[in-house]
Design a protein around this motif. Sequence first.
Motif, mmCIF file in Angstrom:
data_model
loop_
_atom_site.group_PDB
_atom_site.id
_atom_site.type_symbol
_atom_site.label_atom_id
_atom_site.label_comp_id
_atom_site.label_asym_id
_atom_site.label_seq_id
_atom_site.Cartn_x
_atom_site.Cartn_y
_atom_site.Cartn_z
ATOM 1 N N UNK A 27 0.871 -1.163 0.000
ATOM 2 C CA UNK A 27 0.000 0.000 0.000
ATOM 3 C C UNK A 27 0.917 1.224 0.000
ATOM 4 N N UNK A 28 0.339 2.390 0.073
ATOM 5 C CA UNK A 28 1.159 3.601 0.072
ATOM 6 C C UNK A 28 2.050 3.694 1.298
ATOM 7 N N UNK A 29 1.628 3.098 2.422
ATOM 8 C CA UNK A 29 2.372 3.251 3.667
ATOM 9 C C UNK A 29 2.892 1.960 4.279
ATOM 10 N N UNK A 30 2.481 0.802 3.738
ATOM 11 C CA UNK A 30 2.865 -0.454 4.391
ATOM 12 C C UNK A 30 2.893 -1.607 3.397
ATOM 13 N N UNK A 31 3.613 -2.645 3.796
ATOM 14 C CA UNK A 31 3.519 -3.949 3.139
ATOM 15 C C UNK A 31 2.902 -4.860 4.171
ATOM 16 N N UNK A 32 1.965 -5.718 3.756
ATOM 17 C CA UNK A 32 1.352 -6.639 4.714
ATOM 18 C C UNK A 32 0.827 -7.869 4.010
ATOM 19 N N UNK A 33 0.722 -8.930 4.793
ATOM 20 C CA UNK A 33 0.250 -10.208 4.291
ATOM 21 C C UNK A 33 -1.035 -10.583 5.029
ATOM 22 N N UNK A 34 -2.066 -10.925 4.281
ATOM 23 C CA UNK A 34 -3.341 -11.308 4.886
ATOM 24 C C UNK A 34 -3.246 -12.659 5.592
ATOM 25 N N UNK A 35 -2.316 -13.515 5.153
ATOM 26 C CA UNK A 35 -2.136 -14.806 5.829
ATOM 27 C C UNK A 35 -0.794 -14.797 6.558
ATOM 28 N N UNK A 36 -0.678 -15.622 7.557
ATOM 29 C CA UNK A 36 0.509 -15.655 8.408
ATOM 30 C C UNK A 36 1.751 -15.976 7.585
ATOM 31 N N UNK A 37 2.813 -15.245 7.838
ATOM 32 C CA UNK A 37 4.081 -15.413 7.135
ATOM 33 C C UNK A 37 4.921 -16.499 7.813
ATOM 34 N N UNK A 38 5.975 -16.973 7.145
ATOM 35 C CA UNK A 38 6.851 -17.982 7.773
ATOM 36 C C UNK A 38 7.527 -17.421 9.028
ATOM 37 N N UNK A 39 7.998 -18.296 9.902
ATOM 38 C CA UNK A 39 8.723 -17.833 11.095
ATOM 39 C C UNK A 39 9.872 -16.896 10.716
ATOM 40 N N UNK A 40 10.105 -15.897 11.529
ATOM 41 C CA UNK A 40 11.157 -14.898 11.402
ATOM 42 C C UNK A 40 10.858 -13.840 10.338
ATOM 43 N N UNK A 41 9.660 -13.840 9.774
ATOM 44 C CA UNK A 41 9.264 -12.814 8.808
ATOM 45 C C UNK A 41 8.056 -12.062 9.339
ATOM 46 N N UNK A 42 8.014 -10.735 9.110
ATOM 47 C CA UNK A 42 6.884 -9.957 9.632
ATOM 48 C C UNK A 42 5.608 -10.214 8.833
ATOM 49 N N UNK A 43 4.488 -10.006 9.504
ATOM 50 C CA UNK A 43 3.193 -10.062 8.834
ATOM 51 C C UNK A 43 2.860 -8.714 8.210
#
Length: 193
Positions: A27-43
């Motif tokens: 998005x203009x201000x963030x990156x995000x994942x609707x589903x849970x990411x692998x361990x050690x990676x941010x959502x």
Amino acid sequence: MVRAEVADAARVNARWCETVCGTGTFTARAWKSACRTPPLYPDAMTLTPDATVEDVLDGIDLSPGCAVKDSFGCLDLSQAGFEVLFEATWITRTVRMPLEPGWSRVDDEFGDPSVAVWSDGVSGVTANRDGDFAGLSNLYTRGDVDDAWRGATSAVATSFPGLPITGYEHGEDLDAALRNGYTALGPLRVWLK
């Protein structure tokens, strides 16, 4: 100027997260994942200093284990049930240098020209590219940390010649990066629920 450099570093890091996770939305201000990411990676992670709590939390899985990377260290996610996992510092370096002896590419699994994985058998690093910037991440070593930083830097510089290299570190790894020619850009904070 530093905020612009941090924004570039954050974008490169978000692109790497998207590559690993195989999912995500910019998005203009963030990156995000609707589903849970692998361990050690941010959502989710902020891409601009004016990103709000809602910008990063809206539409992600907020169950325990959710992680958010606040790329500018300016959000307070405690009211949403998060605790600071760690704080780190964005770093950068522009360098032209030959590949250190013994380092070779080992990234057959990616098949993506924007990603290169390197190792010398003792240390390893992942390089990724987004636009006019290269990212250095996942540096590990079973040997001398300064040798690892020199080799890793040469590997990233070989992958993406002439591009500024960005990443983040904390503690002894930050000290090693700074000893090896990197410049500190600014703070980041990783929150965990």
